[in-house]
Design a protein around this motif. Structure first.
Motif, PDB file in Angstrom:
ATOM      1  N   ALA A 276       0.754  -1.254   0.025  1.00  0.00           N
ATOM      2  CA  ALA A 276      -0.069   0.028   0.018  1.00  0.00           C
ATOM      3  C   ALA A 276       0.830   1.176   0.129  1.00  0.00           C
ATOM      4  O   ALA A 276       0.315   2.252  -0.690  1.00  0.00           O
ATOM      5  CB  ALA A 276      -0.990   0.089   1.184  1.00  0.00           C
ATOM      6  N   ALA A 277       1.879   1.206   0.612  1.00  0.00           N
ATOM      7  CA  ALA A 277       2.932   2.410   0.882  1.00  0.00           C
ATOM      8  C   ALA A 277       3.483   2.582  -0.748  1.00  0.00           C
ATOM      9  O   ALA A 277       3.510   3.928  -1.063  1.00  0.00           O
ATOM     10  CB  ALA A 277       3.914   2.066   1.646  1.00  0.00           C
ATOM     11  N   ALA A 278       3.999   1.559  -1.314  1.00  0.00           N
ATOM     12  CA  ALA A 278       4.299   1.739  -2.855  1.00  0.00           C
ATOM     13  C   ALA A 278       3.531   2.605  -3.586  1.00  0.00           C
ATOM     14  O   ALA A 278       3.826   3.201  -4.408  1.00  0.00           O
ATOM     15  CB  ALA A 278       4.948   0.481  -3.141  1.00  0.00           C
ATOM     16  N   ALA A 279       2.167   1.886  -3.516  1.00  0.00           N
ATOM     17  CA  ALA A 279       1.049   2.267  -4.267  1.00  0.00           C
ATOM     18  C   ALA A 279       0.670   3.980  -3.898  1.00  0.00           C
ATOM     19  O   ALA A 279       0.554   4.751  -4.860  1.00  0.00           O
ATOM     20  CB  ALA A 279      -0.059   1.476  -4.262  1.00  0.00           C
ATOM     21  N   PHE A 280       0.835   4.169  -2.565  1.00  0.00           N
ATOM     22  CA  PHE A 280       0.606   5.627  -2.060  1.00  0.00           C
ATOM     23  C   PHE A 280       1.575   6.541  -2.708  1.00  0.00           C
ATOM     24  O   PHE A 280       1.421   7.699  -3.224  1.00  0.00           O
ATOM     25  CB  PHE A 280       0.701   5.574  -0.729  1.00  0.00           C
ATOM     26  CG  PHE A 280       0.295   6.986  -0.219  1.00  0.00           C
ATOM     27  CD1 PHE A 280      -1.206   7.104   0.253  1.00  0.00           C
ATOM     28  CD2 PHE A 280       1.181   7.829   0.245  1.00  0.00           C
ATOM     29  CE1 PHE A 280      -1.518   8.403   0.682  1.00  0.00           C
ATOM     30  CE2 PHE A 280       0.659   8.928   0.999  1.00  0.00           C
ATOM     31  CZ  PHE A 280      -0.504   9.127   1.031  1.00  0.00           C
ATOM     32  N   ARG A 281       2.850   6.041  -2.789  1.00  0.00           N
ATOM     33  CA  ARG A 281       3.873   6.923  -3.262  1.00  0.00           C
ATOM     34  C   ARG A 281       3.853   7.022  -5.015  1.00  0.00           C
ATOM     35  O   ARG A 281       4.074   8.173  -5.416  1.00  0.00           O
ATOM     36  CB  ARG A 281       5.538   6.270  -2.888  1.00  0.00           C
ATOM     37  CG  ARG A 281       6.525   7.165  -3.603  1.00  0.00           C
ATOM     38  CD  ARG A 281       7.987   6.559  -3.182  1.00  0.00           C
ATOM     39  NE  ARG A 281       8.894   7.261  -3.785  1.00  0.00           N
ATOM     40  CZ  ARG A 281       9.625   8.103  -2.936  1.00  0.00           C
ATOM     41  NH1 ARG A 281       9.575   8.211  -1.568  1.00  0.00           N
ATOM     42  NH2 ARG A 281      10.777   8.954  -3.761  1.00  0.00           N
ATOM     43  N   THR A 282       3.396   5.990  -5.438  1.00  0.00           N
ATOM     44  CA  THR A 282       3.345   5.939  -6.911  1.00  0.00           C
ATOM     45  C   THR A 282       2.154   6.976  -7.364  1.00  0.00           C
ATOM     46  O   THR A 282       2.324   7.773  -8.196  1.00  0.00           O
ATOM     47  CB  THR A 282       2.775   4.775  -7.425  1.00  0.00           C
ATOM     48  OG1 THR A 282       4.127   3.902  -7.254  1.00  0.00           O
ATOM     49  CG2 THR A 282       2.606   4.807  -8.958  1.00  0.00           C
TER      50      THR A 282
END
Length: 286
Positions: A276-282
């Motif tokens: 979820a954190a990676a998607a958030f940053r993207t």
């Protein structure tokens, strides 16, 4: 992107981790206050604003309509608490937050706050209008008034207590990745569809805001876990869904709940939800 990282100085000390994950500075912060009595409400907000001195974050201030004990919607609607809201408005202007978003009586369609609209819908509307009128009369203010139900119908349909377009600048919805429908456990795509299409969900909020000629906001949103098992944790589909919704609609601001509240832990910046954190940053980063 606004964020809640904890109250006042606690939140300020945690901003670096969030902004590192995001890949850019945050735009603003969400704040709350104490509700034991009016004096502590004002002093807690004064303390929190002092913590943010010297920063450029815009403020989304959650404004309680009542205290936890000894207050009522009817009394407030008749003007019993006007002086406290006037004092709050003056404090915000004095502290450099004349442009604050004001989440007056947030999540009013639920039953967990003392201003629950179901208890007296007519008085809720009158009090909401009264608070707006009092705070807009504060010299120097440029407040942005946010009408902010929780997701779903809850205890009363939100549009039953709409105060009118003249008293609202932004239509908002708090949105968490949680469900009590067993079918929503089948897939993250199914859960997202439910959040969009459920009564008084995202689609309703978008239609209602458009009909009123107002922008949208998601002042609290997040994916995480609940002690009762009804939160869905590390879910990049939810993050991508929110990002797509924001792109397709007129959204004033969103506020991610990067915090462990006990009943809902949506922290991303501590590494516990890496997908979820990676998607958030993207989707929301630089």
């Amino acid at each position: 992107m606004f964020v809640y990282r904890g109250a006042g100085c606690t939140g300020k000390g945690r901003m670096a981790a969030f902004e590192k994950m995001l890949g850019r500075p945050a735009d603003g912060v969400v704040e709350f206050s104490e509700r034991s009595d009016w004096s502590h409400m004002l002093s807690s907000i004064n303390w929190a604003l002092g913590c943010w001195d010297g920063t450029s974050y815009r403020l989304a201030q959650s404004v309680p309509m009542l205290m936890d004990k000894g207050t009522s919607l009817a009394a407030g609607a008749d003007g019993a608490y006007d002086r406290h809201f006037r004092a709050l408005g003056e404090l915000l202007v004095r502290k450099g937050h004349a442009d604050a978003y004001l989440r007056i009586g947030w999540e009013f369609n639920g039953g967990w706050y003392p201003w629950a609209a179901k208890r007296d819908p007519a008085a809720f509307v009158r009090l909401f209008r009264r608070i707006v009128t009092v705070m807009r009369a504060v010299p120097g203010q440029r407040f942005v008034i946010v009408w902010n139900p929780a997701q779903g119908e809850q205890q009363i349909a939100p549009d039953r207590v709409w105060p009118g377009a003249a008293y609202v600048d932004v239509v908002a919805l708090d949105l968490y990745n949680q469900s009590w429908n067993p079918l929503d456990r089948l897939s993250p795509q199914r859960r997202w569809t439910t959040l969009v299409e459920q009564p008084y969900g995202l689609s309703w909020a978008a239609r209602f805001a458009r009909a009123q000629g107002k922008p949208l906001a998601l002042p609290e949103w997040g994916t995480g876990t609940r002690p009762d098992g009804h939160g869905f944790g590390d879910d990049p589909v939810f993050i991508a869904g929110v990002a797509d919704f924001v792109r397709r609609h007129r959204v004033a601001f969103t506020g991610y709940w990067d915090y462990n509240a006990g009943d809902y832990n949506a922290e991303l910046s501590n590494g516990r939800q890496p997908r979820a954190a990676a998607a958030f940053r993207t989707h929301f980063g630089r």
